[in-house]
Enzyme design. Structure first.
Site, PDB file in Angstrom:
ATOM      1  N   TYR A   1      41.338  38.917  35.361  1.00 49.00           N
ATOM      2  CA  TYR A   1      41.109  38.967  37.313  1.00 49.00           C
ATOM      3  C   TYR A   1      42.363  39.805  38.309  1.00 49.00           C
ATOM      4  O   TYR A   1      43.746  39.295  37.973  1.00 49.00           O
ATOM      5  CB  TYR A   1      41.591  37.360  37.802  1.00 49.00           C
TER       6      TYR A   1
ATOM      7  N   GLU B   1      29.720  42.098  41.733  1.00 48.28           N
ATOM      8  CA  GLU B   1      29.668  41.630  43.063  1.00 48.28           C
ATOM      9  C   GLU B   1      29.940  41.034  43.999  1.00 48.28           C
ATOM     10  O   GLU B   1      30.280  41.896  45.017  1.00 48.28           O
ATOM     11  CB  GLU B   1      30.986  40.009  42.092  1.00 48.28           C
TER      12      GLU B   1
ATOM     13  N   LYS C   1      37.903  41.635  35.459  1.00 48.10           N
ATOM     14  CA  LYS C   1      37.288  42.150  36.764  1.00 48.10           C
ATOM     15  C   LYS C   1      38.262  42.039  38.190  1.00 48.10           C
ATOM     16  O   LYS C   1      39.249  41.917  38.373  1.00 48.10           O
ATOM     17  CB  LYS C   1      36.396  40.621  37.707  1.00 48.10           C
TER      18      LYS C   1
ATOM     19  N   ASP D   1      34.532  43.071  43.000  1.00 46.98           N
ATOM     20  CA  ASP D   1      34.141  42.212  44.014  1.00 46.98           C
ATOM     21  C   ASP D   1      34.623  42.956  44.736  1.00 46.98           C
ATOM     22  O   ASP D   1      35.505  42.306  45.112  1.00 46.98           O
ATOM     23  CB  ASP D   1      33.958  40.998  43.836  1.00 46.98           C
ATOM     24  N   PRO D   2      33.728  43.709  46.116  1.00 47.40           N
ATOM     25  CA  PRO D   2      34.642  44.012  47.078  1.00 47.40           C
ATOM     26  C   PRO D   2      34.446  43.174  48.163  1.00 47.40           C
ATOM     27  O   PRO D   2      34.513  43.528  49.463  1.00 47.40           O
ATOM     28  CB  PRO D   2      33.625  45.352  47.384  1.00 47.40           C
ATOM     29  N   ASN D   3      33.489  42.155  48.073  1.00 46.02           N
ATOM     30  CA  ASN D   3      33.817  40.750  48.892  1.00 46.02           C
ATOM     31  C   ASN D   3      32.629  41.032  50.070  1.00 46.02           C
ATOM     32  O   ASN D   3      33.348  41.550  51.145  1.00 46.02           O
ATOM     33  CB  ASN D   3      34.896  39.902  49.492  1.00 46.02           C
TER      34      ASN D   3
ATOM     35  N   HIS E   1      47.811  37.490  49.581  1.00 45.17           N
ATOM     36  CA  HIS E   1      47.570  36.318  49.040  1.00 45.17           C
ATOM     37  C   HIS E   1      49.148  35.500  49.750  1.00 45.17           C
ATOM     38  O   HIS E   1      50.433  36.300  49.703  1.00 45.17           O
ATOM     39  CB  HIS E   1      47.739  35.790  47.565  1.00 45.17           C
TER      40      HIS E   1
ATOM     41  N   GLU F   1      24.206  42.280  57.553  1.00 47.32           N
ATOM     42  CA  GLU F   1      24.503  43.818  58.338  1.00 47.32           C
ATOM     43  C   GLU F   1      24.304  44.620  59.716  1.00 47.32           C
ATOM     44  O   GLU F   1      22.258  44.287  58.510  1.00 47.32           O
ATOM     45  CB  GLU F   1      25.039  45.597  57.701  1.00 47.32           C
TER      46      GLU F   1
ATOM     47  N   HIS G   1      41.879  32.291  37.526  1.00 48.58           N
ATOM     48  CA  HIS G   1      43.473  33.101  38.125  1.00 48.58           C
ATOM     49  C   HIS G   1      44.522  32.570  37.900  1.00 48.58           C
ATOM     50  O   HIS G   1      45.561  32.805  38.088  1.00 48.58           O
ATOM     51  CB  HIS G   1      43.208  32.996  40.441  1.00 48.58           C
TER      52      HIS G   1
ATOM     53  N   ARG H   1      45.622  27.994  54.069  1.00 47.87           N
ATOM     54  CA  ARG H   1      46.297  29.411  53.983  1.00 47.87           C
ATOM     55  C   ARG H   1      46.181  30.640  54.607  1.00 47.87           C
ATOM     56  O   ARG H   1      44.753  30.159  56.659  1.00 47.87           O
ATOM     57  CB  ARG H   1      44.989  29.525  53.011  1.00 47.87           C
TER      58      ARG H   1
ATOM     59  N   ASN I   1      29.118  34.876  45.429  1.00 47.69           N
ATOM     60  CA  ASN I   1      30.206  33.414  45.505  1.00 47.69           C
ATOM     61  C   ASN I   1      29.624  33.084  46.867  1.00 47.69           C
ATOM     62  O   ASN I   1      30.337  32.780  47.680  1.00 47.69           O
ATOM     63  CB  ASN I   1      31.507  32.960  44.469  1.00 47.69           C
TER      64      ASN I   1
ATOM     65  N   ASP J   1      30.971  27.592  41.661  1.00 49.16           N
ATOM     66  CA  ASP J   1      32.084  27.394  40.997  1.00 49.16           C
ATOM     67  C   ASP J   1      32.296  25.623  41.293  1.00 49.16           C
ATOM     68  O   ASP J   1      31.540  25.232  42.159  1.00 49.16           O
ATOM     69  CB  ASP J   1      32.630  27.828  42.629  1.00 49.16           C
TER      70      ASP J   1
ATOM     71  N   HIS K   1      33.077  31.174  39.872  1.00 54.24           N
ATOM     72  CA  HIS K   1      34.622  31.983  40.808  1.00 54.24           C
ATOM     73  C   HIS K   1      35.123  31.170  40.889  1.00 54.24           C
ATOM     74  O   HIS K   1      35.220  29.903  39.960  1.00 54.24           O
ATOM     75  CB  HIS K   1      33.221  31.388  42.211  1.00 54.24           C
ATOM     76  N   SER K   2      36.680  32.122  41.257  1.00 52.43           N
ATOM     77  CA  SER K   2      37.865  31.168  41.380  1.00 52.43           C
ATOM     78  C   SER K   2      38.099  31.012  42.127  1.00 52.43           C
ATOM     79  O   SER K   2      38.256  32.541  42.887  1.00 52.43           O
ATOM     80  CB  SER K   2      38.525  31.227  39.549  1.00 52.43           C
ATOM     81  N   ASN K   3      39.207  30.358  42.747  1.00 55.82           N
ATOM     82  CA  ASN K   3      40.366  30.893  43.472  1.00 55.82           C
ATOM     83  C   ASN K   3      41.573  30.410  42.593  1.00 55.82           C
ATOM     84  O   ASN K   3      41.593  30.213  41.778  1.00 55.82           O
ATOM     85  CB  ASN K   3      40.247  29.652  44.285  1.00 55.82           C
TER      86      ASN K   3
ATOM     87  N   LYS L   1      39.583  43.143  42.019  1.00 45.82           N
ATOM     88  CA  LYS L   1      39.130  42.327  43.901  1.00 45.82           C
ATOM     89  C   LYS L   1      39.267  43.856  44.236  1.00 45.82           C
ATOM     90  O   LYS L   1      40.561  43.987  44.359  1.00 45.82           O
ATOM     91  CB  LYS L   1      40.168  40.651  43.663  1.00 45.82           C
TER      92      LYS L   1
HETATM   93  O1  LIG Z   1      34.793  36.144  46.120  1.00 45.61           O
HETATM   94  C1  LIG Z   1      35.513  35.874  45.343  1.00 45.61           C
HETATM   95  O2  LIG Z   1      35.608  35.876  44.059  1.00 45.61           O
HETATM   96  C2  LIG Z   1      36.810  35.417  45.600  1.00 45.61           C
HETATM   97  O3  LIG Z   1      36.627  34.356  46.564  1.00 45.61           O
HETATM   98  C3  LIG Z   1      37.621  34.860  45.099  1.00 45.61           C
HETATM   99  C4  LIG Z   1      38.973  35.134  46.065  1.00 45.61           C
HETATM  100  O4  LIG Z   1      38.421  36.791  46.721  1.00 45.61           O
HETATM  101  C5  LIG Z   1      40.349  35.140  45.574  1.00 45.61           C
HETATM  102  O5  LIG Z   1      40.486  36.469  45.170  1.00 45.61           O
HETATM  103  C6  LIG Z   1      41.771  34.763  46.726  1.00 45.61           C
HETATM  104  O6  LIG Z   1      41.521  33.466  47.195  1.00 45.61           O
HETATM  105  O7  LIG Z   1      41.480  36.309  46.915  1.00 45.61           O
HETATM  106 MG   LIG Z   2      33.351  37.108  44.624  1.00 44.83          MG
END
Ligand SMILES: O=C([O-])C(=O)C[C@H](O)[C@@H](O)C(=O)[O-]
Ligand SMILES: [Mg+2]
Length: 447
Positions: free
Chosen positions: A151, A261, A206, A236-238, A29, A267, A370, A423, A290, A314, A340-342, A208
């Protein structure tokens, strides 16, 4: 009807605040995060506010919608929003992406814009009818406090950059100091969690993920569980884990975590919805997302495949009213409601509080926020509070918040002074790893 208030003006205010060097799959970030505040004033002299993620194209869209909003009748909110949703802008932006956490790649600007306008209109209607926004959502207010989670992030060492990260050195020990310090291993994350519990009373966390190798992140989850045996902890490993890895880690964590999450994603020619369905079948671990169920069409496919248990709807991606409909479907169809949140300011915090307050039924997982990373940078006079692990619904009509105009102007001035307004999480990361580039299939430090 002829006396009903009319929207006189719409102010679109991009604002910025400070953030810590929080790591995710998209990088680190930035020291600044940006949002847009929409302020509507009606002919009765009332103001309504909404907040949404900031992007140049969202600002443009909001400008484009100004003629539709200004002059509209507050009581005809449904008709106004329907017109907005029928607009060409929405037709052009129906494609959604898995890279929802990488905002520069997220095309959902229409929804971001609509969400801020809708929230501000609801705030005004609530003031007109002397009702909380939660009561204007179809299911009405169900509760006064909403479980929210702590978070947690791995935090990089800001001192390795020349960026303007805040230090927190003037703060006493505890959350407000620790949230600026590097936290790169399980012990450091557990210390962060302890400070967050001390400050906010969380029972849910949670982590990240998508930052370190999966084994390391699973070990951090286990360390958190060892320290807080009664807490609900997830990661949440996205979608950075392969399906095979996700199944391995999922089996390791089965019975210990309430859900995982987006443990895996698209893949080898299979979609994220397909791999998540396979993950669920193989592990029995509930799935939150999300990333692959962010509109009606995606949600429909995700449910047909039995890919998910918890759509994290969200309000900034769906709008508050649509996210409430998702919550109603969750209640009727045996799913769990989440959010979800940012990074966000406290106007979004109020939006999330009303959304959570209106979610019907008791299958509600702690909502993401957040805010703990931004707490102290409020744009309202009395931000909603998180106490004992719950976000308290502000009292008072509408969203129950009052803008602090001075603080809004300061945050707007900070935004105006930013050299790069969109961003870019790769920037900070490049201080840690030369020429670092985003890769959807690799945790950000695995290079
Ligand atoms: O997948 C998720 O939960 C998010 O999008 C949260 C973001 O990763 C948030 O933590 C961020 O903006 O870095
Ligand atoms: Mg997520």
């Amino acid at each position: 009807m002829s006396d009903s208030p009319v929207i006189k003006s719409m102010r679109i205010v991009p604002v910025a605040g400070y953030d810590s060097m929080l790591l995710n799959i998209g990088g680190a970030h930035n020291c600044y995060f940006t949002r847009i505040i929409v302020i509507l004033t009606d002919s009765a002299g009332q103001t309504g506010v909404g907040e949404t993620p900031c992007h140049a194209s969202t600002l443009q869209l909001l400008e484009q919608f100004r003629p539709l909003i200004e002059g509209s009748s507050l009581l005809r909110l449904n008709a106004t929003l329907s017109q907005l949703f029928r607009s060409e802008a929405r037709q052009q932006q129906t494609s959604h992406t898995n890279d929802i956490h990488i905002p520069q790649m997220n095309p959902e600007k229409f929804y971001n814009a609509a969400a801020a306008i809708e929230a501000a209109l609801l705030d005004l209607q609530g003031k007109l009818f002397n009702l909380p926004v939660a009561d204007l959502l179809a299911s009405g207010k169900q509760r006064d406090r909403i479980p929210v989670l702590g978070y947690l992030f791995y935090i990089a060492d800001r001192q390795r950059t020349n960026m303007n990260y805040q230090s927190g050195e003037h703060e006493q020990d505890g959350w407000f100091r620790l949230r600026h310090e590097a936290a790169m291993d399980s012990d450091a994350v557990v210390r962060l969690a302890e400070a967050a519990v001390e400050q906010y009373g969380f029972r849910d966390f949670k982590l990240k993920g998508g930052v370190q190798a999966g084994e390391v992140e699973v070990a951090t989850v286990e360390a958190l569980l060892a320290r807080f045996p009664d807490a609900r902890v997830t990661v949440d490993p996205n979608a950075s884990w392969s399906l095979d890895e996700a199944i391995r880690f999922g089996k390791q964590l089965a019975g210990k975590v309430p859900y995982l999450e987006d443990p895996c994603g698209a893949e080898q020619g299979y979609s994220g919805r397909e791999t998540l369905a396979e993950f669920r079948r193989a592990t029995g671990v509930p799935v939150a997302t999300n990333m692959i169920a962010n509109d009606w069409r995606q949600l429909h496919h995700a449910l047909q495949l039995n890919a998910i248990d918890i759509p994290l709807a969200d309000p900034h991606f769906w709008t508050m009213r649509n996210a409430n409909v998702v919550a109603q479907l969750c209640n009727e169809w045996g799913l769990t409601t989440g959010c979800h949140s940012n990074n966000h300011f406290d106007i979004s915090l109020a939006m999330v509080a009303h959304l959570g307050a209106a979610a019907p039924g008791d299958r509600q997982t702690a909502f993401d926020t957040h805010w703990i990373w931004q707490d102290g940078q409020q744009l309202t006079r009395q931000p909603p509070q998180i106490r004992d692990g719950y976000l308290e619904l502000p009292s008072g009509p509408g969203l129950g918040i009052e803008l602090d105009r001075d603080r809004v102007e300061q945050a707007h001035a900070l935004y105006n002074a930013l050299p790069d307004k969109n961003r870019n999480d790769a920037l900070g990361m490049q201080f840690l790893i030369d020429n670092w580039r985003y890769d959807a299939k690799r945790p950000s430090l695995v290079r």
